[in-house]
Design an enzyme around this catalytic site. Structure first.
Site, PDB file in Angstrom:
ATOM      1  N   GLY A 243      -9.285   5.234  19.515  1.00 42.98           N
ATOM      2  CA  GLY A 243      -8.136   5.747  18.795  1.00 42.98           C
ATOM      3  C   GLY A 243      -8.481   7.067  18.140  1.00 42.98           C
TER       4      GLY A 243
ATOM      5  N   GLY B 260      -6.092   8.442  15.656  1.00 40.40           N
ATOM      6  CA  GLY B 260      -5.168   8.593  14.544  1.00 40.40           C
ATOM      7  C   GLY B 260      -5.907   8.753  13.226  1.00 40.40           C
ATOM      8  CB  SER B 261      -4.661   8.857   9.732  1.00 38.19           C
ATOM      9  OG  SER B 261      -3.964   7.621   9.745  1.00 38.19           O
TER      10      SER B 261
ATOM     11  CB  SER C 265      -4.559  -1.507  -1.229  1.00 38.71           C
ATOM     12  OG  SER C 265      -3.684  -0.405  -1.242  1.00 38.71           O
TER      13      SER C 265
ATOM     14  CB  THR D 145       0.207   0.244   6.028  1.00 37.87           C
ATOM     15  OG1 THR D 145       0.207  -1.015   5.327  1.00 37.87           O
ATOM     16  CG2 THR D 145       0.987   1.257   5.203  1.00 37.87           C
ATOM     17  CB  CYS D 146      -3.236  -1.987   9.087  1.00 39.07           C
ATOM     18  SG  CYS D 146      -4.151  -1.660   7.572  1.00 39.07           S
ATOM     19  CG  ASN D 147      -2.586  -3.913   4.277  1.00 35.34           C
ATOM     20  OD1 ASN D 147      -1.675  -3.203   3.870  1.00 35.34           O
ATOM     21  ND2 ASN D 147      -3.851  -3.708   3.958  1.00 35.34           N
TER      22      ASN D 147
ATOM     23  N   GLY E 104      -7.307   4.981  -1.282  1.00 33.14           N
ATOM     24  CA  GLY E 104      -6.402   6.115  -1.371  1.00 33.14           C
ATOM     25  C   GLY E 104      -5.643   6.435  -0.109  1.00 33.14           C
TER      26      GLY E 104
END
Length: 582
Positions: A192, A194-195, A109, A49-51, A115
């Site tokens: 972008g 994407g999600s 997170s 993920t991004c992190n 979520g």
């Protein structure tokens, strides 16, 4: 085989390292293929993920598995192993299960309780299933993690403890104000499709922006997202799609831009951002608000710089900026006095000494004090300042015995362009932070902002759910581990019954079918009753911590063929793989 996870996240590594170690989709596929091809691993899944970047594997050797997974992560991320190793964490067996369940619930997170991670876990499992790198263990683990995450969100108020990274980022752009009030009427550019970008576009639309422009390298996806926004029942936002080449122009029209792409280079340079805000920024007034058009803000000539302080500065009399009474005394300078002049250059102190000695400031003659011989006579103030100047000349600074008050920073213009960078690696040049009229929020600043965020009381309840689910999963896993052995034992018993009935037929060839069936049924009941209690009990014992050895004991006691047990395990694994994504 045993579960092992090796990874790094925003909790273990600085954003600069995460940014360099980020994996493209192709790199994730290659990493999975190389992991299952490696000797210690039988299954593998990547959660990127991004992190966070995490590699899950079913390994037969712990130390060899850690070494192999660490090496593969370094190889495919492009960050050297020696540099990457200090930021890696390792979880094994139950701790690995606990880690993934915590991640699925949003406890690990950057924004507690978000979520979005559930969708990312689902994507990770689907990718592993497509590549046939997920076997029974990882299928069960990831599917159970999704169920645990959904349970945490449905049974607790963890959603109140945090929100999506997008919402948190928009709150940071709004500087603590109401997001809907801040967003109302603004023009937004989303880069972008994407999600994460889709979520950002939908959130901005619901917040009340007037327009959303979507830019993406694949124009069809941008058009699809724009159409969904325009046709949404809960918003009346104007939405349109543009090609990526139009981003520089659209940036000149936008009030807020959100970028989250998979690009390996910058989408927005500091120069392009500066060009977009050129002509839109007014100089700040003295109170930090934008000056009206045509009115210049304060300049260095009118500012209160060091050595050019206002007459009402630190409490000095007759325009002197120093708190002189506090620096008098023969036993050294007082704490307050040192703090009052800390950081001043020797030339500045000498200027004030001359002011006291000569009685002038900026050419204005100071009247003689009562009780002094005249403005040209030396005074205790002049002696104190001269001593301070001598100290500075010797040691280069005024020694401090307490932290000085922070210096006032010059006011910045109010932002006219708000930038939210949710990409890893980053899409927007970090140098844009320093541009006047720009407020940039990126993964690094979000990490800093979330570090001190309060956690809701529901987090404790989620932690209890995680602990219970980890215990249940471990028990089921240990019980499942002994199942092939129990199946092999019952298969052997059935073979023994069949063999004895066949031998009976040879000895009693005239036995009629009715009696043969009754004898066969009786023998089977005897065997089942003898095996029932031991097999039920061994499953119970195997489900407890440390119960893995019961399978070995059962195989030894009944002299079971190891190949028969392995064949049962392979058959079950093949059935699990055929199930497909959950």
């Amino acid at each position: 085989m045993s579960l092992l996870v090796v990874g790094l996240s925003h909790r273990s590594a600085p954003v600069s390292v995460l940014e360099r170690a980020s994996l493209t989709t192709d790199a994730q596929v290659k990493l999975l293929q190389d992991t299952v091809a490696a000797e210690p691993a039988a299954e593998a899944a990547v959660l990127a993920t991004c992190n966070r970047i995490e590699l899950y594997a079913d390994v037969d050797k712990f130390h060899a598995g850690v070494a192999e997974l660490s090496t593969l992560l370094a190889q495919h991320s492009g960050v050297g192993l020696e540099e990457l190793t200090p930021y890696l964490y390792v979880h094994y067996e139950d701790r690995a299960v606990h880690h993934l369940f915590s991640v699925a619930c949003g406890l690990d997170s950057m924004v507690v309780g978000e979520g979005q991670i559930l969708g990312q876990i689902k994507d990770s499992l689907a990718r592993a299933q497509e590549l046939n790198s997920a076997g029974r263990l990882l299928n069960d683990l990831f599917q159970q993690a999704l169920r645990v995450g959904k349970r945490a969100h449905s049974e607790t108020g963890i959603d109140r403890a945090g929100q999506s990274l997008v919402t948190f980022g928009l709150e940071q752009l709004a500087a603590g104000g109401d997001v809907e009030t801040w967003a109302r009427g603004k023009k937004a550019l989303v880069i972008g499709a994407g999600s994460m970008s889709s979520l950002a576009a939908a959130t901005l639309a619901r917040a009340g922006v007037a327009e959303v422009v979507v830019a993406n390298r694949t124009f069809d996806r941008a058009e699809r997202l724009a159409q969904i926004l325009a046709e949404g029942d809960d918003t009346d936002v104007l939405a349109r799609a543009v090609p990526m080449e139009s981003v520089p122009f659209e940036l000149t029209r936008a009030d807020v831009a959100v970028s989250c792409t998979g690009a390996t280079g910058l989408v927005m340079t500091a120069e392009s951002v500066a060009a977009a805000v050129e002509g839109r920024t007014a100089a700040p007034s003295a109170d930090g608000t934008p000056a009206p058009d045509g009115e210049p803000g304060p300049t260095a000539a009118t500012g209160a710089g060091r050595g050019n302080l206002p007459a009402t500065g630190l409490g000095g009399e007759d325009g002197c900026p120093l708190d002189l009474p506090a620096v008098q005394g023969t036993a050294g300078f007082s704490v307050l006095g040192e703090a009052a002049v800390a950081g001043m250059a020797a030339a500045d102190l000498e200027q004030h000494a001359a002011w006291v000695d000569n009685g002038t400031v900026g050419g204005a003659q100071r009247a003689a004090r009562p009780g002094t011989a005249g403005p040209l006579d030396p005074t205790p103030d002049a002696d104190a300042i001269a001593a301070l100047a001598a100290t500075v000349a010797t040691v280069g600074r005024i020694p401090e015995r307490r932290r000085p008050e922070p210096a006032d920073e010059p006011p910045r213009p109010q932002p006219v362009l708000f930038l939210l960078d949710l990409a890893m690696p980053r899409d927007i040049d970090a140098a844009a932070h320093r541009l006047a009229g720009v407020r940039l929020v990126d993964i690094e600043s979000l990490a800093e902002a979330s570090a001190g965020a309060p956690m809701a009381a529901d987090v404790d309840q989620v932690r209890r759910i995680v602990s219970d689910e980890v215990a249940a999963f471990g028990a089921a896993l240990r019980a499942a581990h002994i199942t092939p052995t129990v199946v092999a034992l019952r298969t052997m018993a059935a073979d023994v019954v069949a063999s004895e009935i066949a031998r009976l037929d040879g000895r009693l060839p005239g036995l009629d079918d009715k009696h043969r069936a009754e004898i066969t049924q009786t023998v089977r009941r005897v065997v089942d009753k003898l095996l029932h209690a031991p097999t039920v009990r061994v499953k119970q014992l195997a489900a407890e911590p440390g119960g893995a050895g019961y399978a070995d004991a059962l195989r030894t006691l009944f002299d079971l063929d190891p190949e028969t047990v392995a064949a049962v395990s392979r058959a079950e694994d093949s059935t699990e793989k055929d199930r497909g994504p959950a």
